[in-house]
Design a protein around this motif. Structure first.
Motif, short mmCIF file in Angstrom:
data_model
loop_
_atom_site.label_atom_id
_atom_site.label_comp_id
_atom_site.label_asym_id
_atom_site.label_seq_id
_atom_site.Cartn_x
_atom_site.Cartn_y
_atom_site.Cartn_z
N ALA A 23 0.83 -1.21 0.00
CA ALA A 23 0.00 0.00 0.00
C ALA A 23 0.86 1.26 0.00
O ALA A 23 0.56 2.23 -0.70
CB ALA A 23 -0.94 0.00 1.20
N LEU A 24 1.94 1.24 0.77
CA LEU A 24 2.86 2.38 0.80
C LEU A 24 3.44 2.66 -0.58
O LEU A 24 3.61 3.82 -0.97
CB LEU A 24 4.00 2.12 1.79
CG LEU A 24 3.76 2.45 3.23
CD1 LEU A 24 4.86 1.89 4.11
CD2 LEU A 24 3.63 3.96 3.42
N ILE A 25 3.76 1.61 -1.31
CA ILE A 25 4.38 1.76 -2.63
C ILE A 25 3.35 2.09 -3.70
O ILE A 25 3.54 3.00 -4.52
CB ILE A 25 5.16 0.48 -3.00
CG1 ILE A 25 6.34 0.30 -2.04
CG2 ILE A 25 5.62 0.52 -4.46
CD1 ILE A 25 7.00 -1.07 -2.12
N LEU A 26 2.25 1.35 -3.73
CA LEU A 26 1.26 1.51 -4.80
C LEU A 26 0.50 2.83 -4.70
O LEU A 26 0.11 3.39 -5.74
CB LEU A 26 0.26 0.34 -4.78
CG LEU A 26 0.83 -1.02 -5.15
CD1 LEU A 26 -0.25 -2.09 -5.00
CD2 LEU A 26 1.39 -1.02 -6.56
N ILE A 38 -5.07 3.68 -17.69
CA ILE A 38 -5.15 2.25 -17.33
C ILE A 38 -4.22 1.92 -16.16
O ILE A 38 -4.58 1.13 -15.29
CB ILE A 38 -4.88 1.34 -18.56
CG1 ILE A 38 -5.14 -0.13 -18.20
CG2 ILE A 38 -3.45 1.51 -19.05
CD1 ILE A 38 -6.57 -0.46 -17.92
N TRP A 39 -3.04 2.55 -16.12
CA TRP A 39 -2.11 2.28 -15.01
C TRP A 39 -2.63 2.85 -13.69
O TRP A 39 -2.44 2.26 -12.64
CB TRP A 39 -0.71 2.82 -15.33
CG TRP A 39 -0.02 1.93 -16.30
CD1 TRP A 39 0.20 2.18 -17.62
CD2 TRP A 39 0.48 0.61 -16.05
NE1 TRP A 39 0.81 1.10 -18.21
CE2 TRP A 39 1.01 0.13 -17.26
CE3 TRP A 39 0.53 -0.20 -14.93
CZ2 TRP A 39 1.58 -1.14 -17.37
CZ3 TRP A 39 1.11 -1.46 -15.03
CH2 TRP A 39 1.63 -1.90 -16.23
N HIS A 40 -3.30 4.00 -13.76
CA HIS A 40 -3.90 4.56 -12.55
C HIS A 40 -4.95 3.58 -12.01
O HIS A 40 -5.00 3.31 -10.80
CB HIS A 40 -4.56 5.92 -12.85
CG HIS A 40 -5.35 6.46 -11.70
ND1 HIS A 40 -4.77 7.10 -10.63
CD2 HIS A 40 -6.69 6.44 -11.45
CE1 HIS A 40 -5.71 7.45 -9.77
NE2 HIS A 40 -6.88 7.07 -10.23
N GLY A 44 -4.40 1.63 -8.67
CA GLY A 44 -5.41 1.98 -7.68
C GLY A 44 -6.13 0.76 -7.14
O GLY A 44 -6.37 0.64 -5.95
N ARG A 45 -6.48 -0.16 -8.04
CA ARG A 45 -7.14 -1.39 -7.58
C ARG A 45 -6.21 -2.21 -6.70
O ARG A 45 -6.64 -2.78 -5.69
CB ARG A 45 -7.60 -2.21 -8.79
CG ARG A 45 -8.80 -1.60 -9.45
CD ARG A 45 -9.25 -2.38 -10.66
NE ARG A 45 -10.41 -1.74 -11.25
CZ ARG A 45 -10.61 -1.61 -12.54
NH1 ARG A 45 -9.74 -2.10 -13.41
NH2 ARG A 45 -11.69 -0.99 -12.99
#
Length: 160
Positions: A23-26, A38-40, A44-45
């Motif tokens: 979570a810290l990284i993503l 699409i990357w967001h 995000g998911r």
């Protein structure tokens, strides 16, 4: 720094820590992408899933028992799950400003507040990162969280 306290921890704590690190990284990676990209969406998911695993796994970590099997930090887990649902609902409804605000607040407060308490002397992650100087981690996290909150509030205040 020593990983021994983490490597000897119960599997649920190891899962919890892995989810928090993801979570810290993503989180920042998703926030740096354009919305509707699409990357967001993928990042995000992944972040929502990591945060959900973090919050849900916390209910199985009951080392500090102040309210039955739970501690006040578990209230943060309930709020995290509700905010995740709310943030996703905002995005699906096209309320992008509210989505952004909810997710940014969730990242800052859920991870930040829990991070500060995680660094209290005698806690496992404090021992992992700051074994020889346990108060360093606590005060460092508290100052970092305060700086981020001030920066966010300053950024959100319209220019006059």
């Amino acid at each position: 720094m020593t990983l021994a306290p983490l490597l000897t921890a119960p599997p649920i704590i190891q899962l919890h820590v892995i989810a928090v690190i993801l979570a810290l990284i993503l989180g920042p990676l998703a926030m740096l992408r354009r919305s509707r990209d699409i990357w967001h969406k993928l990042l995000g998911r992944g972040w929502v899933l990591a945060m959900a695993v973090t919050a849900l796994s916390s209910f199985l970590i009951t080392d500090i028992r102040l309210i039955g099997r739970f501690s006040p930090i578990h209230i943060l887990s309930v709020l995290t799950l509700f905010s995740l649902w709310q943030g996703v609902a905002h995005a699906r409804a096209g309320r992008i400003g509210l989505h952004r605000q909810t997710m940014l607040s969730l990242y800052t407060y859920a991870i930040g507040i829990a991070g500060v308490f995680t660094m209290l002397p005698g806690r496992r992650m404090s021992d992992v990162l700051f074994g020889a100087a346990p108060w360093t981690g606590f005060f460092g996290m508290a100052i970092l969280l305060l700086a981020v909150i001030i920066w966010q509030r300053h950024r959100a205040t319209p220019a006059q």
